[in-house]
Each structure stands twice: as C-alpha cells, then as structure tokens.
Design a protein around this motif. Sequence first.
Motif, mmCIF file in Angstrom:
data_model
loop_
_atom_site.group_PDB
_atom_site.id
_atom_site.type_symbol
_atom_site.label_atom_id
_atom_site.label_comp_id
_atom_site.label_asym_id
_atom_site.label_seq_id
_atom_site.Cartn_x
_atom_site.Cartn_y
_atom_site.Cartn_z
ATOM 1 N N LYS A 1 0.631 -1.275 -0.221
ATOM 2 C CA LYS A 1 0.022 -0.064 -0.093
ATOM 3 C C LYS A 1 0.697 1.022 -0.033
ATOM 4 O O LYS A 1 0.504 2.195 -0.687
ATOM 5 N N GLN A 2 2.163 1.188 0.825
ATOM 6 C CA GLN A 2 2.787 2.407 0.774
ATOM 7 C C GLN A 2 3.678 2.891 -0.015
ATOM 8 O O GLN A 2 4.431 3.777 -0.290
ATOM 9 N N ALA A 3 4.311 1.757 -0.840
ATOM 10 C CA ALA A 3 5.396 1.686 -1.722
ATOM 11 C C ALA A 3 5.353 2.809 -2.796
ATOM 12 O O ALA A 3 4.100 2.908 -3.252
ATOM 13 N N SER A 4 6.331 3.617 -3.027
ATOM 14 C CA SER A 4 6.130 4.761 -4.011
ATOM 15 C C SER A 4 6.673 4.157 -5.328
ATOM 16 O O SER A 4 6.400 4.962 -6.307
ATOM 17 N N LEU A 5 7.151 3.051 -5.273
ATOM 18 C CA LEU A 5 7.867 2.353 -6.607
ATOM 19 C C LEU A 5 7.122 1.012 -6.592
ATOM 20 O O LEU A 5 7.115 0.541 -5.263
ATOM 21 N N ALA B 1 8.309 -26.918 -8.475
ATOM 22 C CA ALA B 1 9.631 -27.563 -8.543
ATOM 23 C C ALA B 1 10.332 -26.961 -9.780
ATOM 24 O O ALA B 1 10.665 -27.642 -10.753
ATOM 25 N N PRO B 2 10.764 -25.679 -9.832
ATOM 26 C CA PRO B 2 11.269 -24.921 -10.829
ATOM 27 C C PRO B 2 12.795 -25.560 -10.690
ATOM 28 O O PRO B 2 13.430 -25.612 -9.595
ATOM 29 N N LYS B 3 13.472 -25.760 -11.712
ATOM 30 C CA LYS B 3 14.901 -26.139 -12.023
ATOM 31 C C LYS B 3 15.793 -25.190 -12.630
ATOM 32 O O LYS B 3 15.553 -24.954 -13.665
ATOM 33 N N HIS B 4 16.508 -24.446 -11.815
ATOM 34 C CA HIS B 4 17.340 -23.421 -12.516
ATOM 35 C C HIS B 4 16.507 -22.484 -13.264
ATOM 36 O O HIS B 4 16.889 -22.322 -14.349
ATOM 37 N N GLN B 5 15.575 -22.101 -12.774
ATOM 38 C CA GLN B 5 14.710 -20.893 -13.354
ATOM 39 C C GLN B 5 14.979 -19.700 -13.451
ATOM 40 O O GLN B 5 15.246 -19.318 -12.128
ATOM 41 N N THR B 6 14.712 -18.797 -14.451
ATOM 42 C CA THR B 6 14.940 -17.410 -14.407
ATOM 43 C C THR B 6 13.788 -16.574 -14.757
ATOM 44 O O THR B 6 13.097 -16.676 -15.598
ATOM 45 N N GLU B 7 13.456 -15.550 -13.751
ATOM 46 C CA GLU B 7 12.435 -14.741 -14.030
ATOM 47 C C GLU B 7 12.872 -13.326 -13.982
ATOM 48 O O GLU B 7 13.773 -12.984 -13.241
ATOM 49 N N LEU B 8 12.142 -12.392 -14.814
ATOM 50 C CA LEU B 8 12.454 -11.086 -14.615
ATOM 51 C C LEU B 8 11.495 -9.956 -13.911
ATOM 52 O O LEU B 8 10.458 -10.189 -13.559
ATOM 53 N N LEU B 9 12.496 -9.190 -13.378
ATOM 54 C CA LEU B 9 11.785 -8.145 -12.413
ATOM 55 C C LEU B 9 11.757 -6.916 -13.357
ATOM 56 O O LEU B 9 12.828 -6.578 -14.161
ATOM 57 N N GLN B 10 10.797 -6.139 -13.266
ATOM 58 C CA GLN B 10 10.478 -4.814 -13.967
ATOM 59 C C GLN B 10 10.105 -3.693 -13.007
ATOM 60 O O GLN B 10 9.575 -4.176 -12.000
ATOM 61 N N ARG B 11 10.235 -2.590 -13.031
ATOM 62 C CA ARG B 11 9.887 -1.381 -12.180
ATOM 63 C C ARG B 11 9.096 -0.665 -12.980
ATOM 64 O O ARG B 11 9.263 -0.185 -14.369
ATOM 65 N N ALA B 12 7.887 -0.347 -12.552
ATOM 66 C CA ALA B 12 7.046 0.710 -12.970
ATOM 67 C C ALA B 12 7.060 2.039 -12.414
ATOM 68 O O ALA B 12 6.935 2.108 -11.394
ATOM 69 N N TYR B 13 7.497 3.104 -13.345
ATOM 70 C CA TYR B 13 7.702 4.505 -12.784
ATOM 71 C C TYR B 13 6.437 5.275 -13.287
ATOM 72 O O TYR B 13 6.072 5.001 -14.275
ATOM 73 N N SER C 1 16.161 -0.782 -4.179
ATOM 74 C CA SER C 1 16.419 -1.762 -5.146
ATOM 75 C C SER C 1 15.375 -2.785 -5.429
ATOM 76 O O SER C 1 14.431 -3.225 -4.480
ATOM 77 N N LEU C 2 15.119 -3.184 -6.641
ATOM 78 C CA LEU C 2 14.415 -4.313 -7.163
ATOM 79 C C LEU C 2 14.660 -5.330 -6.344
ATOM 80 O O LEU C 2 13.753 -6.595 -5.919
ATOM 81 N N ASN D 1 17.233 -2.772 -19.091
ATOM 82 C CA ASN D 1 17.180 -1.240 -18.815
ATOM 83 C C ASN D 1 16.750 -0.808 -17.480
ATOM 84 O O ASN D 1 16.172 0.334 -17.435
ATOM 85 N N TYR D 2 16.906 -1.528 -16.671
ATOM 86 C CA TYR D 2 16.722 -1.151 -14.839
ATOM 87 C C TYR D 2 17.508 -0.038 -14.755
ATOM 88 O O TYR D 2 18.798 -0.067 -15.130
ATOM 89 N N LYS D 3 16.864 1.048 -14.356
ATOM 90 C CA LYS D 3 17.628 2.403 -13.715
ATOM 91 C C LYS D 3 18.558 2.070 -12.687
ATOM 92 O O LYS D 3 19.619 2.820 -12.702
ATOM 93 N N GLY D 4 18.353 1.176 -11.675
ATOM 94 C CA GLY D 4 19.465 0.878 -10.794
ATOM 95 C C GLY D 4 18.792 1.551 -9.363
ATOM 96 O O GLY D 4 17.948 2.319 -9.545
#
Length: 463
Positions: A12-16, A30-42, A178-179, A404-407
């Motif tokens: 509720k409180q997060a500004s990002l 049961a994921p095995k060595h799985q990769t998921e992407l994180l995104q930031r919405a500004y 950070s993400l 393209n994450y701004k960091g």
Amino acid sequence: MTKNNSRRSFIKQASLTSAALSTTPFLLAAPKHQTELLQRAYSFQKFGVNDQINIALIGTGIQGIYDTQAALQVDGIKIVAACDLYTGRLDRAKELWGQNIFVTRDYREILNRKDIDAVLIATPDHWHQTITVAALKAGKHVYCEKPMVQNFNEGQEIIKAQKDSGKICQIGSQGMSSLGNEKAKELYEDGAIGDIVMLDMYNDRYSAEGAWQYPIPTDANFKTIDFETFLGSAPKVPFDNNRFFRWRNYQDYGTGVAGDLFVHAFSTLNYVINSDGPNRALATGGLRYWKDGRDVPDVSISLYDYPKTETHAPFNAAFRINFIAGSGGGGGFKLIGTEGEMEIGQNSVTINRSKLGMEPSGYSMISFTEDMQAKIRKEYAAKELNTRASSLATGTTTWKAQRNYKGAHYDHFFNFFTSIRTNGKIIQDPKFGLRAAGAALLANESYSRKQPVDWDPTEMKLL
C-alpha cells in the motif's frame, strides 16, 4: 507487525512498484534453475520550472558526486550549488554541472540560500549530524549519506529535528530501494525460506583503492584545503593530507568498515525481514596489511544476535570484511532459513532449495545388522516425515532485473524526490537510519572493548 500485515502495508505504501506476481507457485512447482525477470514501473510527470526541485551538494567527494549524478537522472531536478573544503573539488563541480553553479567552502552559505529545496550531505561521518540538523532547521529536505551518525548518541537529535521541521529526511544507503530488496522482502514474507536461522555477509577487497587509499591531488596544501573546519569537533592535529582525503581510515572522522559496509547490509536485512535490528554483538579483527597510519582494522569479523519478533525467529548474523583478500575480492549477502536460502543483490534475488533429509542414510546405519536396518527403515517409513519443508520444490530460481533497469541508486533518489513532491513515505527515514547505523556501530564498540555489547533495537540505545 505480522508478516501478512507487513506485506499489505508495504504494497500500500510503496512509491515504487515492481511487476511481481505472488511467489507461491514458484515454491511449489519445482522449478529447476529457472530465471524470472523483474521490472520497475515508474510514474513519470512533466515538470516545469516552477515545479523543479533545486538541490545542493555538501561534500563534493567521491560519493557526493555519484549521489548527485544519480539524483540528476530523476526528472525535474536541478543542482544549483556545491560545497567542499578543497577548492579543487569546487572546480570539479563547475566542470560537471556548469560554470554558473554557486560554490562555497562554508555549508552555512548553502543553507541560507532561498533557492535551494534539498541538500545532499556526503561529508565525512563526523559532520553528518551537525549539518543534517542544521539543514532541517533551515527548512531544507535532506538526503544524508550513510551511516547517519558517527556515534550512538547523535541519532535522536536528527529524529527530533526531522519531526519538528516536517521536512523529508532520507538516509542514503543507496541499495535500499532496489528491485532486489523489494523482491527479497516479498519472497521472505511469502515464506520462501521458512524461518530465518542465519545471515551470512562478506565483502572481500584486493586493491589499495578498495582499502581506502584514495589518490591525493598534487595541489593539496593548507591554502587549498580548509583543514581546521574539516576537523570540526575531532581532536586538533597538524595539517595532514592523508587525514583529509583518506578520512575513512581514522576513528576521529569515520566509522571503519562497519560504518562503510555493515550499514548497507543492516539496511537491507532490517528492511527485508521487517526488523528493528540485533540486540547483541561480538567483534574481532585487526590491522593485518594496510599499516599506513590508519587506526581502524582492515580485517573484521562480527557476530550478531537477533531476538525473536513477530516477523522473524531468533537468528544469528555473521559479517566478514577482508581488505587484503588474496582471492581477488568479491562479496555476498545470503539469508539462510529452515526451508531454503536467499542470496540478495541490488539487481537480483536467487532462491536455492534442497530436500531436507529426515531419514537415516547408510552412514549411520552401518553399525547395525541387516535385520535391524530393515526394522529401522520400516519404523521411519511409518512416521511419514514428508513435512512441508521436505516436500518443497527443490532447485534454483533467480529473479533478475531487466537490462534497462535504472538501478538502485536512481530508485532511492526517485523515492526521495517523490516523497518531497507528495509529502509521502520514504523508505529510509531517520529512525530506520539510526537502527541500521547503531547495529553497525556495535561492531566498533565491541572491538574497542574486546567484549560483547548489548543494544536495545527498539529504543535505539546502547546498554
């Protein structure tokens, strides 16, 4: 605050916000060595001249410049002034941000200017409290570099000054927003690693620069440097370029490896598990290699106790810093729980889960007859020890920020400036900053006393 309530409050409180789904499917599928992407919405807006936030930098050194460069990436921000006690850095400020920028060696001239809305304080640690309090009383919003204070007893005055002024005060542990931290908090609150039992943090360095032997300019002398002002409340000593440019090496001006590095880890840890911090510390170490006049250790090992709270089980934390690591360097930050481990970085989080062995193996059965081994196996089979912990999905899942994450540094300033515009909630206020700094400073206190020290994380007081 319970984990569920904490999570609802956070969302509720997060500004990002990040585009993150519930983690539960990943825990059970049961994921095995799985990769998921994180995104930031500004949430971006167009800002005119009248909406612009004017900032000034006090302390135009290494971190101050990196802070300002990150701040200026946020829309609607302009730097109008800079302060430093070395004239060469004022020349550098003009090189970076234009000849029209106002520069001074007296921070009070910055605070007296009506065209400055917020100040970035990136001075040596022993000046943080004095300038932060003065800036808040002058009606400026403040971004103060970590650690917030050099000594335990300085924090309450900053907390009071911020409350009385009504201004925003963000403490600058740049990885906080950070993400990676945000996703780690979500994973922890979803039970991804079960109950935390240990934190393992280390930072290895293998360079003179990494050990704070920063370069000294060739024109450094008593004319180009206001050394008397630099000393401030510290003991009076003759002019010394090393003390000015390599101040982290001295207890009079800095806080050693604890204030430089531990405080980042405590900020992340306390945020992820929603904790006020540890209540006990024991530290050891020594000056093993960089015997250049410094009076702080270059190897440090500290152990912390965290008490049981509504958001976490009691656990232990181990912090290790080595400034002469022949391995070449590296670092890590890992939460270890009863059901898995979580490695946290600013741009990624990795969960590792293994099957919990509850039944005896051949190692412990070898001393029994074949007949007895069969009976023991039958007995264990009847106990049905397939608990949630042992049946969880095994393998590795990594959540990683898009390219393209701004960091994190950008995000921390985005949070700061958004809070100024909306009078909203910041992610690292002075109370949070004091709890992170206080926990870090316990290591210095224990090292100095050569014994364990106790701390009240709720009242933020040394016991």
